[in-house]
Write an enzyme that holds these catalytic residues in place. Structure first.
Site, PDB file in Angstrom:
ATOM      1  N   HIS A   1       0.836  -1.223   0.043  1.00  0.00           N
ATOM      2  CA  HIS A   1       0.078  -0.059  -0.055  1.00  0.00           C
ATOM      3  C   HIS A   1       0.941   1.109  -0.025  1.00  0.00           C
ATOM      4  O   HIS A   1       0.419   2.267   0.425  1.00  0.00           O
ATOM      5  CB  HIS A   1      -0.936  -0.046   1.277  1.00  0.00           C
ATOM      6  CG  HIS A   1      -1.820  -1.183   1.323  1.00  0.00           C
ATOM      7  ND1 HIS A   1      -2.960  -1.476   1.037  1.00  0.00           N
ATOM      8  CD2 HIS A   1      -1.370  -2.523   2.045  1.00  0.00           C
ATOM      9  CE1 HIS A   1      -3.495  -2.564   1.170  1.00  0.00           C
ATOM     10  NE2 HIS A   1      -2.483  -3.364   1.776  1.00  0.00           N
TER      11      HIS A   1
ATOM     12  N   GLU B   1      11.499   7.454 -17.064  1.00  0.00           N
ATOM     13  CA  GLU B   1      10.027   7.839 -17.345  1.00  0.00           C
ATOM     14  C   GLU B   1       9.486   7.508 -18.876  1.00  0.00           C
ATOM     15  O   GLU B   1       8.452   7.081 -18.933  1.00  0.00           O
ATOM     16  CB  GLU B   1       9.951   9.398 -17.226  1.00  0.00           C
ATOM     17  CG  GLU B   1      10.276   9.792 -15.744  1.00  0.00           C
ATOM     18  CD  GLU B   1      10.531  11.144 -15.667  1.00  0.00           C
ATOM     19  OE1 GLU B   1       9.650  12.120 -16.057  1.00  0.00           O
ATOM     20  OE2 GLU B   1      11.603  11.697 -15.460  1.00  0.00           O
TER      21      GLU B   1
END
Ligand code: ARG
Length: 473
Positions: A155, A289
């Site tokens: 998480h 990226e």
């Protein structure tokens, strides 16, 4: 002259010709097309359809074309539609009318299916090399930073400490599955469509098996309709490529976070970073990226390919010409992404201290502490509750780690439990010291001592196995 012009009363409209031609894309198949043609010529000769001197002239012409393709010396003629027509036309220019015999017993449909299988087979080999290269870079880094500790998260929240090497080896597992999927796809694609003709099967007694063997195929496609219309192999390879890109994208995502100064776990080398046109301070992990970004296009290629074939009746339909752009582009993207990520990983500088202190944040050793209580006979739910209380107390006191809590805190937590055994442990000599040891990062790491766990010994074994497999020792 158009090679198929016999029945036509007028030449093609320029708009139609522009719209339908594919030479800009399928010139990429030239070497595979020539290999297929050479094997086909030999097959025709074996079947007695070419005299030995004719076969020799054709083969010589094809070989000279191959040299020119390799040298980049061919000027493709856009008016000739595609690579097959271009090469056949050039061949005939070089060898004369015997060139007109090349296409005996062959259609562009079985021809292009053959070319594409050969191309894809080569591509799979190249990608396999690229994947191995990235695996080696990851394993090298894991080896170099063998005892660096990372805050494992779930998480995105601090969960349990893991060795950085363990984390990196998880990517090696993913990449190995990628290799397996590509190898599996290769196995299925490696059958020869040649001899299927346009759709019904060639009208000559061609020994398809011999031609297939010559091209390195494991066999021949069993059904001529399937042979010319099947592009499952493109879908399979695109699926494997897309999933490999997804793996690279996940790695890229982690590197971008890790390199953020707030984390400061790694420094991406200047050589794999870019700056900002406006902000002089900036150093950005752009290659990572772009790997993440280009994954979108590759996923799109897979979706597009599935959509392309879903409504096609048997056998060849011109729609199938559109199989090449997504396949070529996706393979190119993965190839380049593997290469740049290998360089980026190989030059990554790890800041162990930053990693280590983050690994202690968030009471990441709580599970190991609960496990230590369980080993002394406390039921897991009780242990969970006791440690949860310790975490809450530490947080309230502003104490950052469980190992940093004083003895009294441990005793009070045990003593306050409903569980009689826990209460007894509160007063037993040595228990608190043992629990505190279990609550250190080292204690936590050591306790995950199962196959596939992050205990240092287990990771060392996994690393040794990976190095042996990759020939790194
Ligand atoms: N350029 C075509 C393709 O890539 C070659 C096959 C064309 N066949 C035909 N009958 N029009 O699919």
């Amino acid at each position: 002259m158009r090679l198929w012009g016999g029945r036509f009363g007028e030449g093609p409209d320029a708009r139609m010709a522009d719209f339908t031609r594919s030479i800009e894309v399928d010139a990429e198949l030239a070497l595979d097309d020539l290999a297929g043609s050479i094997a086909h010529v030999r097959g025709l000769a074996r079947a007695g359809l070419l005299a030995p001197d004719e076969a020799e002239a054709l083969e010589r012409g094809l070989a000279s074309l191959r040299e020119d393709v390799v040298a980049g010396a061919i000027a493709w003629d856009p008016s000739l539609e595609d690579v097959h027509m271009n090469l056949e036309t050039l061949l005939t220019e070089r060898v004369g009318p015997v060139g007109g015999k090349l296409h005996t017993g062959r259609s562009r449909n079985d021809q292009v299916a053959t070319d594409l299988r050969l191309w894809t087979r080569r591509a799979v080999g190249r990608l396999d090399e690229g994947i191995l290269g990235l695996e080696r870079a990851l394993v090298d880094l894991a080896d170099r930073e063998g005892d660096a500790v990372l805050a494992g998260t779930t998480h995105i929240q601090p969960a349990q400490p893991v060795l950085l090497a363990h984390h990196l080896l998880a990517y090696v597992e993913m990449l190995e599955r990628d290799r397996g999927r590509l190898a599996d796809a290769r196995r299925r694609l490696n059958v020869s469509p040649l001899g299927a003709g346009a759709l019904a099967g060639a009208g000559y007694p061609l020994d398809r098996g011999a031609t297939a063997a010559e091209l390195g195929f494991d066999g021949v496609s069993a059904n001529s309709l399937d042979a010319v219309s099947d592009r499952d192999f493109v879908v399979e390879v695109l699926a494997a490529v897309a999933l490999a890109m997804v793996h690279l994208s996940r790695l890229a995502e982690e590197v971008t976070w890790w390199s953020n100064p707030r984390f400061g776990f790694v420094r991406v080398a200047d050589a794999f970073s870019t700056g900002s046109s406006m902000m002089p301070n900036k150093k950005n992990p752009d290659p990572a990226e772009l790997v993440r970004g280009r994954t979108a296009g590759v996923i799109g290629a897979l979706a597009g390919m599935l959509t392309l074939i879903k409504g096609l009746p048997l056998a060849y339909q011109r729609d199938l010409q559109e199989d090449k752009p997504p396949l070529f582009a996706a393979v190119r993207t993965l190839d380049a992404s593997l290469s740049v990520m290998s360089g980026l990983v190989a030059t990554l500088a790890v800041n162990r201290d930053r990693m280590r202190s983050a690994a202690e944040e968030g009471f990441t050793t709580a599970t190991a502490l609960a496990d230590a209580l369980v080993r002394r006979g406390v039921p897991f739910r009780v242990a969970h509750n006791i440690v949860g209380g310790l975490v809450g107390g530490a947080e309230a006191e502003g104490i950052g780690t469980l190992a940093g809590l004083p003895d009294e805190a441990y005793r009070a937590a045990l003593d306050g439990s409903d569980d009689p055994l826990a209460r007894r442990l509160a007063h037993e000599r040595g228990v608190v010291a043992a629990l505190r040891a279990a609550a250190t990062v080292e204690g936590s790491l050591a306790s995950a001592d199962v196959v596939g766990g992050t205990a240092p010994q287990r990771v060392a074994e996994a690393l040794a196995a990976a190095k042996a497999r990759l020939g790194l020792e």
